[in-house]
Scaffold this active site. Structure first.
Site, mmCIF file in Angstrom:
data_model
loop_
_atom_site.group_PDB
_atom_site.id
_atom_site.type_symbol
_atom_site.label_atom_id
_atom_site.label_comp_id
_atom_site.label_asym_id
_atom_site.label_seq_id
_atom_site.Cartn_x
_atom_site.Cartn_y
_atom_site.Cartn_z
ATOM 1 N N ARG A 180 -0.388 5.595 19.895
ATOM 2 C CA ARG A 180 -0.836 6.778 18.921
ATOM 3 C C ARG A 180 -1.793 7.553 19.735
ATOM 4 O O ARG A 180 -2.592 7.092 20.475
ATOM 5 C CB ARG A 180 -1.963 6.260 17.866
ATOM 6 C CG ARG A 180 -1.271 5.646 16.538
ATOM 7 C CD ARG A 180 -1.957 5.702 15.308
ATOM 8 N NE ARG A 180 -1.421 4.693 14.248
ATOM 9 C CZ ARG A 180 -0.330 4.836 13.553
ATOM 10 N NH1 ARG A 180 0.215 6.009 13.461
ATOM 11 N NH2 ARG A 180 0.049 3.772 12.728
ATOM 12 N N GLY A 237 -1.911 -0.869 15.377
ATOM 13 C CA GLY A 237 -1.790 -2.379 14.812
ATOM 14 C C GLY A 237 -1.113 -2.622 13.700
ATOM 15 O O GLY A 237 -0.880 -3.640 13.084
ATOM 16 N N ASP A 269 -6.715 1.912 -2.518
ATOM 17 C CA ASP A 269 -7.859 1.713 -1.780
ATOM 18 C C ASP A 269 -8.121 2.857 -1.063
ATOM 19 O O ASP A 269 -9.149 2.586 -0.117
ATOM 20 C CB ASP A 269 -7.581 0.297 -1.180
ATOM 21 C CG ASP A 269 -6.542 0.152 -0.175
ATOM 22 O OD1 ASP A 269 -5.644 1.244 -0.211
ATOM 23 O OD2 ASP A 269 -6.450 -0.891 0.605
ATOM 24 N N ARG A 312 -4.121 4.783 21.727
ATOM 25 C CA ARG A 312 -4.443 3.359 21.523
ATOM 26 C C ARG A 312 -3.012 2.864 20.798
ATOM 27 O O ARG A 312 -2.294 3.567 20.354
ATOM 28 C CB ARG A 312 -5.693 3.460 20.547
ATOM 29 C CG ARG A 312 -5.300 3.900 19.330
ATOM 30 C CD ARG A 312 -6.602 3.615 18.203
ATOM 31 N NE ARG A 312 -6.151 2.162 17.458
ATOM 32 C CZ ARG A 312 -5.431 2.012 16.123
ATOM 33 N NH1 ARG A 312 -4.804 3.177 15.864
ATOM 34 N NH2 ARG A 312 -5.127 0.938 15.799
ATOM 35 N N SER A 328 0.905 -1.348 0.099
ATOM 36 C CA SER A 328 -0.073 0.107 -0.066
ATOM 37 C C SER A 328 0.830 1.176 0.154
ATOM 38 O O SER A 328 1.630 1.528 -0.804
ATOM 39 C CB SER A 328 -0.956 -0.070 1.236
ATOM 40 O OG SER A 328 -1.689 0.981 1.294
#
Ligand SMILES: CC(=O)N[C@H]1[C@@H](OP(=O)(O)O)O[C@H](CO)[C@@H](O)[C@@H]1O
Ligand SMILES: [Mg+2]
Length: 561
Positions: A530, A524, A289, A521, A68
């Site tokens: 973050r 992942g 995407d 949090r 990506s």
């Protein structure tokens, strides 16, 4: 497991030894690492894809090789399930175990155990089928070969190579094949361009659109999206698209370009300048995407006016809500219906608070899930029409089968009673949206065409769209800690329940700022915590984010920050 199958797995896996001293994890979006480390991982994901197909009655499974928006020297691999969605979370621990098995014997043992536990029919009558795709990264070719080797180490499994495609194209093809409909790249382009044409033909005659608004300039991130858009645009009438950073002019993938860069840095990507003032611009990410829009407001700086995923979601929600209300207007015709479709809007905690307020003021039901489209998509699928977006521009609209059936029959009824009425047009528009938008997964190309059609329908410039609401100033920071798993969150990641006391401290800080909001949090995809903060001014948002980052340091200890 048959002797022949066992020895095939042992001999082929011996050719793909795992890298030493690296632990890989399937994470939020598949395995990602420096491409040089991934031969063995991609080979093993090939095995996983074949087993997944066998488990699901030999449905077609997708295997996409991409990293990506990461740098060009990285690569990655992820699986698409038969619906075109992400690999079931239930299989992620097996993917992790496979990737990290230290030797062919360990690998074989894991596979035998898993095949038994999941009751996977290895010797069925039909072969496993896997569609393969890759982005433009130079490492993709040899990794694709590794995937093929993995697949062919499961007896009878068949790999079908789709070549260089966007991630959402591959997901779309997997979904289409499993539905038994046409599924080539040409069919994908045909579906997008014909449903776009249909929406354009249904634009109310009074809609006004400025001369400059006809032009759209797209930053292709020097990746696969730009290339595909060059092909797609030839099939589109009434829209002038100029593609920059298509990868042909020597630019490097994701370097100073692309949706991730534009959204995070809020500056123009390479190839754009003050010459583009006022023009509607869009940016795709490396595997197409994600999509964001932007415009260049002035000559004096490289700053942009960003239109992020939240604002795209808002545009889609306004349009769909409007069409539903036209469709359900009573009294116009004899054809009425009691069916009230459920419209749901799904965001994450990173959605700008102003967007959530705006959507709620429209009377929409807004829900929150943890970060990662696998969670958002799942929630959206609970509605007749579920619209989801991450602030970074990844999102789509999903329609329930029952709603689409209802819509088809309503359109049929209306066409026999009041053909060409506004009500019937609203039904046709919603049907066209369901075909234009990629329901398998967020898709920058299909999202872009839907944005373009809706702006044209509304007669809106990018400025009018930007002004739907004013984003609250926000700041995101990353904090490196010794152990990020020490932070445990609840309520869609808005509350930190561990370490004890940290949430109370965050609340006390946040209370000092008008319109303050902040949460932490563990990422992942990166080894960081973050921090997100929002407040009424940029200075306040920066200050709140810094204070909360300090709290993270205090509570979790830090190696560096
Ligand atoms: C704040 C943010 O943008 N997080 C991104 C990022 O996840 P993290 O878990 O935050 O690292 O990568 C994910 C995969 O691409 C994407 O879904 C998500 O939105
Ligand atoms: Mg992407």
């Amino acid at each position: 497991m048959k002797e022949q199958q066992q020895s095939l797995l042992l001999s082929s896996s011996a050719r793909f030894p795992p890298p030493q001293g690296v632990r890989l994890s399937y994470g939020t979006a598949g395995f990602r690492a420096d491409a040089g480390l991934l031969q063995s991982t991609v080979y093993r994901v090939g095995i996983l894809a074949a087993l997944r197909s066998l488990k699901l009655d030999c449905s077609v499974i997708g295997l996409m090789i991409t990293a990506s928006h990461n740098k060009e020297s990285d690569n990655g691999v992820k699986i698409a399930d038969p619906s075109g969605g992400m690999l079931s979370q239930h299989w992620e621990p097996f993917a992790d175990a496979l990737a990290n098995a230290p030797s062919p014997q360990h690998l074989l043992h894991l596979i035998i155990e898993f095949v038994e536990k999941e009751n996977i029919p290895l010797e069925g009558a039909m072969p496993a089928q896997i569609l393969l795709g890759r982005d433009t990264r130079p490492s993709g070719e040899s990794l694709l070969e590794a995937a093929k080797q993995g697949i062919s180490s499961i007896l009878g499994a068949v790999a079908i190579d789709m070549g260089i495609v966007t991630t959402p194209q591959l997901h779309w093809m997997v979904r289409a094949r499993n539905k038994g409909v046409k599924a080539s790249e040409l069919d994908y382009f045909e579906q997008l361009s014909s449903s776009f044409r249909c929406l354009m033909d249904l634009i109310p005659s009074g809609s006004t659109f400025n001369e400059v608004d006809y032009k759209l300039v797209v930053d292709g991130a020097n990746g696969v999206g730009g290339e595909k858009l060059e092909v797609l645009k030839k099939r589109l009438d009434g829209l002038a698209i100029e593609v920059r950073n298509s990868g042909k002019d020597g630019g490097v993938l994701n370097e100073g370009v692309g949706a991730d860069y534009v959204q995070k840095e809020k500056v123009v990507p390479r190839g754009f300048s003050s010459q583009d003032i006022g023009i509607r611009c869009a940016s795709l990410d490396g595997d197409a995407d994600r999509l964001v829009y932007f415009s260049v407001p002035s000559e004096s700086s490289s700053k942009i006016d960003l239109v992020d995923g939240d604002k795209m979601l808002s545009l889609f929600a306004v349009f769909i809500k409007e069409q539903l209300s036209i469709l359900n207007k009573e009294g116009h015709t004899d054809v009425n219906s009691d069916y009230q479709p459920r419209l749901g809007v799904i965001q994450t905690a990173y959605a700008n608070g102003a967007s959530t307020d705006y959507l709620r003021r429209l009377g929409l039901e807004v829900l929150f899930t943890p970060t990662g489209v696998k969670y958002l998509h799942e929630k959206a699928a609970e509605y007749d029409i579920g619209i989801y977006f991450e602030a970074n521009g990844h999102g789509t609209i999903v329609f329930s089968e029952s709603f689409l059936c209802w819509l088809e029959s309503r359109n049929y009824e209306l066409s026999s009673v009041v053909k060409g009425s506004e009500q019937q047009k609203a039904a046709l528009r919603l049907l066209a949206v369901s075909k234009l938008i990629n329901q398998a997964v967020g898709d920058a190309l299909s999202g872009l065409l839907l944005v373009e059609a809706i702006l044209r329908h509304m007669g809106w410039s990018i400025h009018r769209w930007t002004e739907l609401y004013q984003d609250l100033p926000s700041r995101q920071l990353k904090v490196k800690v010794v152990d990020r798993t020490a932070v445990v969150t609840a309520n869609a990641e808005t509350v930190a329940v561990r370490p004890p006391g940290i949430q109370e401290a965050i609340n006390a800080e946040t209370a000092k700022y008008p319109q303050g909001r902040s949460f932490i949090r563990p990422s992942g995809t990166e080894d960081v915590i973050r921090v997100y903060a929002e407040a009424s001014t940029q200075e306040a948002a920066d200050s709140l984010a810094n204070s909360v980052a300090k709290l993270v340091d205090q509570f979790l200890g830090f190696s560096s920050s």
